[in-house]
Design an enzyme around this catalytic site. Structure first.
Site, PDB file in Angstrom:
ATOM      1  N   ASP A 339       0.839  -1.210   0.000  1.00 62.23           N
ATOM      2  CA  ASP A 339       0.000   0.000   0.000  1.00 62.23           C
ATOM      3  C   ASP A 339       0.866   1.249   0.000  1.00 62.23           C
ATOM      4  O   ASP A 339       0.531   2.229   0.657  1.00 62.23           O
ATOM      5  CB  ASP A 339      -0.881   0.038   1.250  1.00 62.23           C
ATOM      6  CG  ASP A 339      -1.617  -1.240   1.484  1.00 62.23           C
ATOM      7  OD1 ASP A 339      -2.265  -1.694   0.538  1.00 62.23           O
ATOM      8  OD2 ASP A 339      -1.541  -1.778   2.592  1.00 62.23           O
ATOM      9  N   SER A 364       2.125   6.818   0.413  1.00 67.87           N
ATOM     10  CA  SER A 364       1.408   5.915   1.288  1.00 67.87           C
ATOM     11  C   SER A 364      -0.032   5.969   0.828  1.00 67.87           C
ATOM     12  O   SER A 364      -0.661   7.008   0.879  1.00 67.87           O
ATOM     13  CB  SER A 364       1.529   6.375   2.729  1.00 67.87           C
ATOM     14  OG  SER A 364       0.669   5.620   3.526  1.00 67.87           O
ATOM     15  N   ARG A 365      -0.524   4.849   0.302  1.00 65.17           N
ATOM     16  CA  ARG A 365      -1.861   4.897  -0.289  1.00 65.17           C
ATOM     17  C   ARG A 365      -2.961   5.001   0.754  1.00 65.17           C
ATOM     18  O   ARG A 365      -4.096   5.257   0.438  1.00 65.17           O
ATOM     19  CB  ARG A 365      -2.077   3.653  -1.162  1.00 65.17           C
ATOM     20  CG  ARG A 365      -1.491   3.849  -2.538  1.00 65.17           C
ATOM     21  CD  ARG A 365      -1.463   2.582  -3.326  1.00 65.17           C
ATOM     22  NE  ARG A 365      -0.144   2.430  -3.931  1.00 65.17           N
ATOM     23  CZ  ARG A 365       0.327   1.305  -4.421  1.00 65.17           C
ATOM     24  NH1 ARG A 365      -0.406   0.216  -4.365  1.00 65.17           N
ATOM     25  NH2 ARG A 365       1.518   1.259  -4.948  1.00 65.17           N
ATOM     26  N   VAL A 366      -2.604   4.739   2.016  1.00 66.99           N
ATOM     27  CA  VAL A 366      -3.605   4.887   3.056  1.00 66.99           C
ATOM     28  C   VAL A 366      -3.766   6.361   3.392  1.00 66.99           C
ATOM     29  O   VAL A 366      -4.830   6.838   3.721  1.00 66.99           O
ATOM     30  CB  VAL A 366      -3.209   4.069   4.287  1.00 66.99           C
ATOM     31  CG1 VAL A 366      -4.131   4.385   5.439  1.00 66.99           C
ATOM     32  CG2 VAL A 366      -3.264   2.602   3.948  1.00 66.99           C
TER      33      VAL A 366
END
Lengths: 510, 179
Positions: A339, A364-366
């Site tokens: 992620d 950071s894809r979160v």
């Protein structure tokens, strides 16, 4: 002495009288070929894939290839003890490792046996090393942060609990350092750590263990070691074994951080085993299922919802690139699975920017959902400032005259770069991170000499600790930056600036 | 040689033998040849020598065995010589035996014991095992002094270890792991 002897005799007697043995029924086979950590076995009808095999002499193996007449198995341990014709017993068990609270603070090999000389480990349970990852309904979106204690990461590339964040970079760029700093920063917090060393030099591991012990971080850490001198089979099972140990705690509703250092060596170990088992090679001679190998490993990291205990596993896989080539096979695979990634560059490292995080390529894809509100507020601006500074700095190199606004932005940018530098083993609490980042992006540090910024930063932390503890506590408790807090921070920073005038204030030009 | 290839030879041997009702004859003759070859390693070496031509080998073979062998047996041996598979004759025969037993649903059971089994006990064991695994068996008794006592029964891949040696080693293992 005699008491001790009596005790030994008593215990032996007890063992012998207690020994209640029935006839043993075993499924067996015979080794027809052995070499390079691989054995070919005939017989063994009804053996399962990934089943543990007993070669006798305390040597175990794992059945991997089930063919028409032969079983291909990898040997965990010393294959030189095995000869042609050796009788192999199937155990009826999938490969398992001991798990439990007793593992915490210990250094173990991938089979869970202690290698730190601190005696036997009491295992609560045994977990299979391969497990199907938690399904969709058991999961919850990532929203609680993992505080790494590293300013550049916590502010711009936040990691959440249950996330998988790749740390990627060339050799000697500080990949392990980020992971170790993160583990050290969990001291006294509620996050357990598992550090899996795959194919690492034993000296490096010894150094890490000593450092963690010195920092008091072993009290919440398990170290799983598959050293460079151990067979490839152990390197291959090490991450799964570490993950199984982490899963035990996740099932208890706890939060766990697991570091796989590093997965490129894991892929190499798997390639070695696959090629020896004569599985067909694919790109870069890796077997076709190397993607699946990593995806099912990393998929086991999860953030479970309350109905399923609410535990989590956060994974920090590490990948070593060759000369910055992130488009090689294994790096692209793992990038696409995780992620987000923290990309470390040797150029930055040599410029003295350490941690050498390339902010542009790291994501950071979160995202910000895993940040405390106060950090979210200051970090949004920070990313923009950094990006603008990069652009301007490139132009400014031409040396033409710049207007005041640009000049100011450049000065701020320089200070931001300074602030984002951080020494190894010096994690910073999130409250302090918020304060320093808030100060720098609001230009509070613009009148401090660039070379003195890091000194000023350290002094400021001390000052806050000593004379403004209430601000830190409030920030920690609320996690939100309101107007009152903002005013307080500005006031205290200016106050502190007053005390270090002679050293840190920039001498007026002319 | 790969087990799969040995299986091919064994299978074709059985099919030919059964097709012409001469399976036992061929196998007996081949066993005989194997024994004779084992007794005369020089002759075996000659037959295995790759520099010697096929025709010479054939002549030698015919000269030695005359008409003790049937035409099919000769043909099979010629095939093995041509394919350089004569080395594996004993493997092929073993495999043939196994496959044949499997086809007839007979299982071979090995009973290892320290002393030769009295015939009543042998019969009882045979009966019990036949009932247990639900198929006919051929029982072979092997003397193994290393067992110390009791016996060890091998049915295919399954080993039932009731020997004293096995018990002692299990006790050893248990004591080693005792804390």
């Amino acid at each position: 002495m005699s008491k001790n002897k009596d005790f030994v005799i008593e215990s032996l007697k007890k063992q012998i009288t207690d020994f209640d043995d029935h006839v043993a029924v075993d499924k067996t086979g015979h080794v027809v070929e052995v070499g390079d950590g691989i054995a070919k076995i005939t017989g063994l009808a009804e053996v399962m894939s990934a089943e543990m095999l007993d070669f006798g002499d305390n040597v175990f193996g794992v059945a991997l290839n089930l063919e028409e007449d032969l079983v291909g198995a990898m040997i965990l341990g010393d294959y030189l003890k095995i000869k042609e014709g050796t009788v192999v017993k199937s155990t009826g068990r999938i490969l398992q490792v001991p798990v439990g609270e007793g593992m915490i603070g210990r250094v173990v090999d991938p089979l869970g046996a202690p290698i730190d000389g601190k005696g036997k480990i009491e295992a609560a349970k045994h977990y299979p090393i391969e497990k199907i990852a938690p399904g969709v309904i058991t999961r919850k979106s990532v929203h609680v942060p993992v505080q790494t204690g590293i300013k550049a990461i916590d502010s711009m590339i936040p990691i959440g609990r249950g996330q998988r964040e790749l740390i990627i970079g060339d050799r000697q760029t500080g990949k392990t350092a980020i992971a170790i700093d993160t583990i050290i920063n969990q001291k006294g917090k509620d996050l357990l750590c598992v550090y899996v060393a795959i194919g690492q030099k034993e000296s490096k591991i010894a150094k890490i263990v000593a450092k963690l012990e010195a920092e008091g971080a072993m009290d919440h850490t398990i170290i799983v070691v598959a050293g460079a001198s151990m067979p490839a089979s152990l390197s291959y099972i090490a991450p799964q074994a570490g993950c199984a140990m982490a899963e035990y705690f996740m099932d208890q509703g706890k939060d766990v951080l697991i570091v796989y250092d590093d997965l490129s060596k894991h892929a190499v170990a798997y390639r070695e085993i696959s090629l020896l088992l004569k599985r067909p090679p694919g790109r870069e001679a890796y077997p076709g299922d190397v993607f699946y190998l990593h995806s099912r490993l990393l998929e086991r990291s999860a953030n479970l919802n309350e109905d399923f205990g609410g535990g989590s596993i956060t994974a920090l896989p590490i990948i070593e690139t060759q000369a910055g080539d992130i488009s090689a096979y294994i790096p692209t695979n793992v990038i696409s699975i995780t992620d987000g990634q923290i990309f470390l560059e040797s150029d930055l490292f040599y410029q003295g920017i350490r941690p050498a995080v390339n902010v542009g390529l790291s994501v950071s894809r979160v995202g910000s959902s895993a940040q405390i509100k106060a950090m979210k507020k200051v970090a949004g601006k920070l990313r923009l400032e950094v990006a603008q500074y990069r652009e301007l700095a490139a132009f400014a190199q031409f040396g033409s005259d710049l207007d005041d606004a640009t000049q100011k932005q450049l000065e701020t940018g320089k200070r931001i770069t300074e602030i984002l530098k951080q020494g190894q083993y010096q994690p910073v609490e999130v409250e302090k991170q918020v304060i320093i980042i808030y100060s720098v992006i609001n230009g509070l540090l613009d009148d401090i000499q660039v070379e003195k910024v890091s000194e000023f930063e350290k002094g400021l932390y001390k000052y806050f600790d000593n004379s403004a503890k209430n601000v830190l506590l409030e920030l920690k408790k609320k996690g939100v930056m309101d107007e009152k807090l903002e005013k307080d921070i500005i006031k205290i920073v200016n106050e502190y600036k007053g005390t270090v005038e002679e050293m840190l204030l920039k001498p007026e030009k002319e | 040689m790969k087990i799969a290839k040995i299986k091919h030879y064994a299978k074709s041997l059985i099919e030919i033998g059964q097709g012409h009702n001469c399976f036992e004859e061929i196998v007996d003759q081949l066993k005989n040849v194997e024994e004779k070859l084992a007794e005369n390693p020089d002759f075996k070496k000659y037959l295995l020598n790759k520099r010697v031509g096929f025709i010479k080998k054939r002549e030698a073979l015919e000269h030695v065995f005359q008409d003790f062998l049937s035409k099919r047996t000769y043909n099979f041996l010629y095939l093995l010589i041509k394919n350089n598979k004569l080395v594996n004759l004993s493997d092929i025969l073993n495999e043939t035996n196994k496959v044949n037993l499997k086809n007839n649903k007979i299982k071979e059971v090995l009973v290892e014991s320290v002393i030769p089994l009295p015939s009543e006990i042998e019969k009882t064991i045979k009966k019990i095992i036949e009932k247990k695994i639900n198929s006919e068996i051929i029982l072979r008794n092997i003397i193994n002094q290393a067992l110390l006592g009791g016996m060890k029964i091998t049915i295919g891949d399954t080993v039932i270890d009731g020997s004293l040696f096995g018990k002692i080693s299990r006790l050893q293992r248990k004591m080693e792991n005792y804390e």
